[in-house]
Write a protein that holds these residues in place. Structure first.
Motif, PDB file in Angstrom:
ATOM      1  N   GLU A   1       1.105  -1.065   0.238  1.00 48.14           N
ATOM      2  CA  GLU A   1      -0.067  -0.125  -0.103  1.00 48.14           C
ATOM      3  C   GLU A   1       0.923   1.408   0.061  1.00 48.14           C
ATOM      4  OE1 GLU A   1      -3.332   2.269   2.870  1.00 48.14           O
ATOM      5  OE2 GLU A   1      -3.249  -0.187   2.825  1.00 48.14           O
TER       6      GLU A   1
ATOM      7  N   LYS B   1      -6.700  -2.583 -11.939  1.00 47.20           N
ATOM      8  CA  LYS B   1      -6.310  -3.778 -10.530  1.00 47.20           C
ATOM      9  C   LYS B   1      -4.758  -3.500 -10.379  1.00 47.20           C
ATOM     10  CE  LYS B   1      -9.962  -7.014 -11.229  1.00 47.20           C
ATOM     11  NZ  LYS B   1     -10.147  -8.312 -11.377  1.00 47.20           N
TER      12      LYS B   1
ATOM     13  N   ASN C   1      -4.280  -1.420  -4.616  1.00 47.65           N
ATOM     14  CA  ASN C   1      -3.782  -2.516  -3.673  1.00 47.65           C
ATOM     15  C   ASN C   1      -4.431  -3.866  -3.736  1.00 47.65           C
ATOM     16  OD1 ASN C   1      -2.074  -3.133  -1.698  1.00 47.65           O
ATOM     17  ND2 ASN C   1      -3.470  -2.632   0.044  1.00 47.65           N
ATOM     18  N   TRP C   2      -4.344  -4.408  -4.825  1.00 51.14           N
ATOM     19  CA  TRP C   2      -4.898  -5.828  -4.840  1.00 51.14           C
ATOM     20  C   TRP C   2      -3.767  -6.740  -4.788  1.00 51.14           C
ATOM     21  CZ3 TRP C   2      -9.433  -8.053  -7.676  1.00 51.14           C
ATOM     22  CH2 TRP C   2     -10.582  -7.187  -7.792  1.00 51.14           C
ATOM     23  N   THR C   3      -3.905  -7.666  -3.975  1.00 49.81           N
ATOM     24  CA  THR C   3      -3.066  -8.666  -3.564  1.00 49.81           C
ATOM     25  C   THR C   3      -3.814  -9.869  -3.505  1.00 49.81           C
ATOM     26  OG1 THR C   3      -3.284  -8.451  -1.189  1.00 49.81           O
ATOM     27  CG2 THR C   3      -1.546  -7.085  -2.225  1.00 49.81           C
TER      28      THR C   3
ATOM     29  N   THR D   1      -4.375 -11.519  -1.009  1.00 49.33           N
ATOM     30  CA  THR D   1      -5.334 -11.634   0.087  1.00 49.33           C
ATOM     31  C   THR D   1      -6.145 -10.412   0.382  1.00 49.33           C
ATOM     32  OG1 THR D   1      -3.525 -10.560   1.684  1.00 49.33           O
ATOM     33  CG2 THR D   1      -3.622 -12.962   1.606  1.00 49.33           C
ATOM     34  N   GLU D   2      -6.135  -9.575  -0.567  1.00 51.46           N
ATOM     35  CA  GLU D   2      -6.749  -8.048  -0.296  1.00 51.46           C
ATOM     36  C   GLU D   2      -7.185  -7.780  -1.679  1.00 51.46           C
ATOM     37  OE1 GLU D   2      -6.461  -4.211   2.256  1.00 51.46           O
ATOM     38  OE2 GLU D   2      -4.681  -5.159   1.936  1.00 51.46           O
ATOM     39  N   GLN D   3      -8.463  -7.133  -1.742  1.00 47.37           N
ATOM     40  CA  GLN D   3      -8.682  -6.418  -2.903  1.00 47.37           C
ATOM     41  C   GLN D   3      -9.403  -5.176  -2.719  1.00 47.37           C
ATOM     42  OE1 GLN D   3     -10.263  -9.957  -2.554  1.00 47.37           O
ATOM     43  NE2 GLN D   3      -8.263 -10.600  -3.278  1.00 47.37           N
ATOM     44  N   ASP D   4      -8.526  -3.996  -2.601  1.00 47.65           N
ATOM     45  CA  ASP D   4      -8.800  -2.638  -2.051  1.00 47.65           C
ATOM     46  C   ASP D   4      -8.876  -1.928  -3.104  1.00 47.65           C
ATOM     47  OD1 ASP D   4      -8.358  -0.212  -0.956  1.00 47.65           O
ATOM     48  OD2 ASP D   4      -6.807  -0.775   0.240  1.00 47.65           O
ATOM     49  N   ASN D   5     -10.202  -1.047  -3.173  1.00 46.10           N
ATOM     50  CA  ASN D   5     -10.378  -0.305  -4.290  1.00 46.10           C
ATOM     51  C   ASN D   5     -10.555   1.103  -4.034  1.00 46.10           C
ATOM     52  OD1 ASN D   5     -11.283  -2.375  -6.293  1.00 46.10           O
ATOM     53  ND2 ASN D   5     -13.024  -2.726  -5.033  1.00 46.10           N
TER      54      ASN D   5
ATOM     55  N   ASN E   1      -1.120   0.986  -5.033  1.00 47.22           N
ATOM     56  CA  ASN E   1      -0.043   0.207  -4.973  1.00 47.22           C
ATOM     57  C   ASN E   1       1.200   1.187  -5.486  1.00 47.22           C
ATOM     58  OD1 ASN E   1      -0.402   0.102  -7.732  1.00 47.22           O
ATOM     59  ND2 ASN E   1      -0.584  -2.190  -7.695  1.00 47.22           N
TER      60      ASN E   1
END
Length: 264
Positions: A53, A203, A207-209, A211-215, A219
């Protein structure tokens, strides 16, 4: 709650005259200045426990010349109201000097109407709080700069990038007109960029990883892209001269982003 325009400390009112904030771009760019950022998690410094992030304020120095440093006071979860109530604006106003810049970006957390510690109403308290930043900077001979909030990653069923900030960008634009403050329209520019990149392309900026899909948060590529928008807008609005910026069209290596260890 409705605030008066002068609900900044008396020291602010007694500080250097407003005329100093009219210092010309050419004159001001001849000496070292500091650009202060007041904002939320989308701009904030991130630490090693948050990798990958990245706040766009972490990437902004890559686009600025050495005579203009960045002091990033943006903090996760803050609104225009809570930033003031916690004394964070006071910290900036104690440090800011004539010719410096105060870049102000809030809305993400102002929108949280179930949280009275953060919520502001776009056409009243949001504008009232923003005026505290504007007036506080001007009272110290610094220049305030308003930036509409960067957009989240949201698309409709047709693949169109959808605005998420309601009336807050419009309220900030109106305030900028009323107060004759430079406006960086990062909301409109980021919305257009997300539309260009598309559902899948965005994407790689957020911050798409695994374990996490942060919109909401970025990154390194996303933070660099938004910081580039900010730097270009600073030049377009003549807050900065072309000689104050660099690398606007260059590729910025992701490896330049670093996440320090958090200090207690």
């Amino acid at each position: 709650m409705s605030l008066t325009r002068r609900q900044v400390s008396l020291a602010a009112v007694a500080a250097l005259p407003l005329a100093l904030s009219g210092m010309g771009t050419a004159e001001a760019s001849q000496r070292h200045r500091t650009l202060y950022i007041a904002g939320d998690s989308t701009a904030a410094q991130k630490f090693a426990d948050a990798v990958p992030e990245t706040g766009w304020g972490m990437a902004l120095p890559f686009f600025l010349r050495r005579q203009l440093s960045v002091s990033n006071h943006a903090v996760n979860g803050r609104s225009s109201k809570s930033f003031v109530d916690e004394g964070r604006l006071d910290v900036i106003l104690r440090a800011i000097r004539p010719g410096d810049l105060l870049l102000i970006q809030f809305a993400h957390n102002d929108e949280k109407d179930t949280d009275p510690t953060r919520y502001t109403e776009p056409w009243s308290t949001y504008q009232d709080y923003l005026r505290l930043y504007v007036d506080g900077a001007r009272a110290r001979g610094a220049r305030p700069v308003l930036a509409t909030a960067v957009e989240r990653r949201r698309f409709d069923a047709g693949g169109n990038s959808v605005p998420t900030h309601g009336d807050y960008p419009a309220a900030m634009r109106e305030l900028a007109r009323e107060e004759r403050v430079a406006l960086l329209d990062i909301q409109a520019l980021s919305l257009a960029l997300w539309q260009e990149l598309g559902v899948e392309g965005t994407k790689t900026y957020f911050n798409w990883t695994a374990t996490e899909q942060d919109n909401t948060h970025f990154n390194p590529p996303g933070a660099i892209a938004v910081a580039r928008l900010v730097a270009r807008e600073l030049v377009r609005t003549r807050v900065l001269a072309a000689r104050d910026v660099r690398r606007l069209d260059d590729e910025i290596p992701e490896s330049w982003i670093t996440w320090p260890q958090a200090t207690s």
